[in-house]
Design an enzyme around this catalytic site. Structure first.
Site, mmCIF file in Angstrom:
data_model
loop_
_atom_site.group_PDB
_atom_site.id
_atom_site.type_symbol
_atom_site.label_atom_id
_atom_site.label_comp_id
_atom_site.label_asym_id
_atom_site.label_seq_id
_atom_site.Cartn_x
_atom_site.Cartn_y
_atom_site.Cartn_z
ATOM 1 C CG HIS A 129 -0.083 2.148 -9.473
ATOM 2 N ND1 HIS A 129 -0.279 1.792 -8.162
ATOM 3 C CD2 HIS A 129 -1.216 2.812 -9.847
ATOM 4 C CE1 HIS A 129 -1.477 2.207 -7.767
ATOM 5 N NE2 HIS A 129 -2.060 2.842 -8.765
ATOM 6 C CG ASP B 293 -2.054 0.970 1.117
ATOM 7 O OD1 ASP B 293 -2.319 1.437 -0.010
ATOM 8 O OD2 ASP B 293 -2.674 1.281 2.153
ATOM 9 C CG LEU C 207 9.843 -17.036 -3.754
ATOM 10 C CD1 LEU C 207 9.618 -17.068 -2.235
ATOM 11 C CD2 LEU C 207 10.285 -15.620 -4.157
HETATM 12 C C1 FPP Z 1 -2.007 0.209 -3.266
HETATM 13 O O1 FPP Z 1 -1.551 1.524 -3.322
HETATM 14 C C2 FPP Z 1 -1.443 -0.557 -4.338
HETATM 15 C C3 FPP Z 1 -2.169 -1.095 -5.352
HETATM 16 C C4 FPP Z 1 -3.632 -0.973 -5.443
HETATM 17 C C5 FPP Z 1 -1.539 -1.838 -6.434
HETATM 18 C C6 FPP Z 1 -0.260 -2.536 -6.131
HETATM 19 C C7 FPP Z 1 0.488 -2.606 -7.402
HETATM 20 C C8 FPP Z 1 1.831 -2.542 -7.517
HETATM 21 C C9 FPP Z 1 2.727 -2.535 -6.358
HETATM 22 C C10 FPP Z 1 2.510 -2.428 -8.834
HETATM 23 C C11 FPP Z 1 2.140 -3.463 -9.828
HETATM 24 C C12 FPP Z 1 2.331 -4.841 -9.348
HETATM 25 C C13 FPP Z 1 3.094 -5.769 -9.963
HETATM 26 C C14 FPP Z 1 3.146 -7.140 -9.408
HETATM 27 C C15 FPP Z 1 3.900 -5.462 -11.135
HETATM 28 P P1 FPP Z 1 -2.623 2.680 -3.459
HETATM 29 O O2 FPP Z 1 -2.720 3.042 -4.902
HETATM 30 O O3 FPP Z 1 -3.901 2.289 -2.814
HETATM 31 O O4 FPP Z 1 -1.895 3.814 -2.651
HETATM 32 P P2 FPP Z 1 -2.576 4.916 -1.744
HETATM 33 O O5 FPP Z 1 -3.209 4.198 -0.588
HETATM 34 O O6 FPP Z 1 -1.403 5.737 -1.325
HETATM 35 O O7 FPP Z 1 -3.540 5.658 -2.615
#
Ligand code: FPP
Length: 235
Positions: A25, A8, A119
């Site tokens: 992202h 997150d 893994l």
């Molecule tokens: C939460 O941050 C994260 C996500 C909804 C997506 C997670 C995706 C990635 C880490 C990148 C892509 C993944 C791979 C495996 C290549 P948020 O957007 O909710 O952040 P915020 O809470 O600060 O708004």
């Protein structure tokens, strides 16, 4: 040992820098590479990362599209690295709402990396723990079954071949909730919450979480260190 991570804070990381959320992202995908490498060097057998929850469909269409594009690019670009590092990749969650192109890429990556022994990397995409549990219940067709049999159905419900309980759940980004992630598997997980945003999370933070886990006294409802009652475990 099974480690699961709620990644997150990508959006806030980007906002703090005056960048679009998609840049957060992309930085998050770089952090995924770092942490997967760190996990291959640590005593971790299974690493499950929450990449896209079923509730994330409610985000603006451009953000959804950029996340799914990023995921496809990651699968294509990481296959070689997975093979080098003995990583078996598996995408868990629903597939019927993903594009046929993405589903093909997922299937190819899973096939190519299936021999990985070091893994198991599970990426949760269009994943909802409650939906998975409800689906597993349908797969049992109402017949009574053992917890182990139910776990096999739960794995089958999300296209996984392992139904292992989570030992350590890490959430970055400062929030303290489970957000419909691996609710059954986290029954006895140790929870570690980290304030840094996911794009800033690195091997040092990962190692600190593993050390914190090692200090915890896991009793599984008993009085001393023990194995959980209904699981056979690899630790
Ligand atoms: C939460 O941050 C994260 C996500 C909804 C997506 C997670 C995706 C990635 C880490 C990148 C892509 C993944 C791979 C495996 C290549 P948020 O957007 O909710 O952040 P915020 O809470 O600060 O708004």
């Amino acid at each position: 040992m099974h480690v699961a991570i709620i990644m997150d804070g990508n959006g806030r990381w980007a906002e703090r820098r005056g960048l679009p959320r998609s840049a957060g992202h992309r930085a998050g995908a770089r952090a995924v590479r770092r942490i997967v490498e760190a996990a291959t060097r640590a005593p971790v057998d299974v690493l499950t990362l929450y990449a896209f929850s079923s509730d994330n469909w409610s985000r603006p269409p451009q953000e959804v599209a950029s996340l799914l594009r990023l995921l496809k690019r990651y699968l294509v670009s990481e296959t070689a690295r997975c093979l080098e590092n003995g990583v078996r990749l598996n995408v868990i969650g629903r597939r019927d709402r993903l594009s046929p192109d993405l589903v093909r890429t997922i299937e190819q990556t899973e096939l190519l990396t299936r021999g990985g022994q070091n893994l198991q990397l599970r990426l949760a995409v269009d994943y909802s723990a409650r939906a998975a549990i409800a689906h597993a219940a349908v797969l049992t067709r109402g017949a009574p079954c053992s917890p182990q049999e139910f776990e096999r159905k739960l794995a089958e419900a999300v296209h996984s071949d392992v139904g292992v309980p989570v030992d350590l759940l890490i959430r970055t980004g400062g929030e303290r909730r489970l957000s419909d992630f691996l609710l059954w598997e986290c029954a006895y997980a140790e929870l570690v919450f980290v304030d840094s945003f996911w794009p800033d999370f690195d091997e040092t933070g990962f190692d600190a979480a593993l050390r914190e886990f090692a200090r915890r006294d896991r009793r599984f409802g008993g009085l001393s260190r023990a194995l959980p009652p209904s699981y056979s475990r690899a630790e």
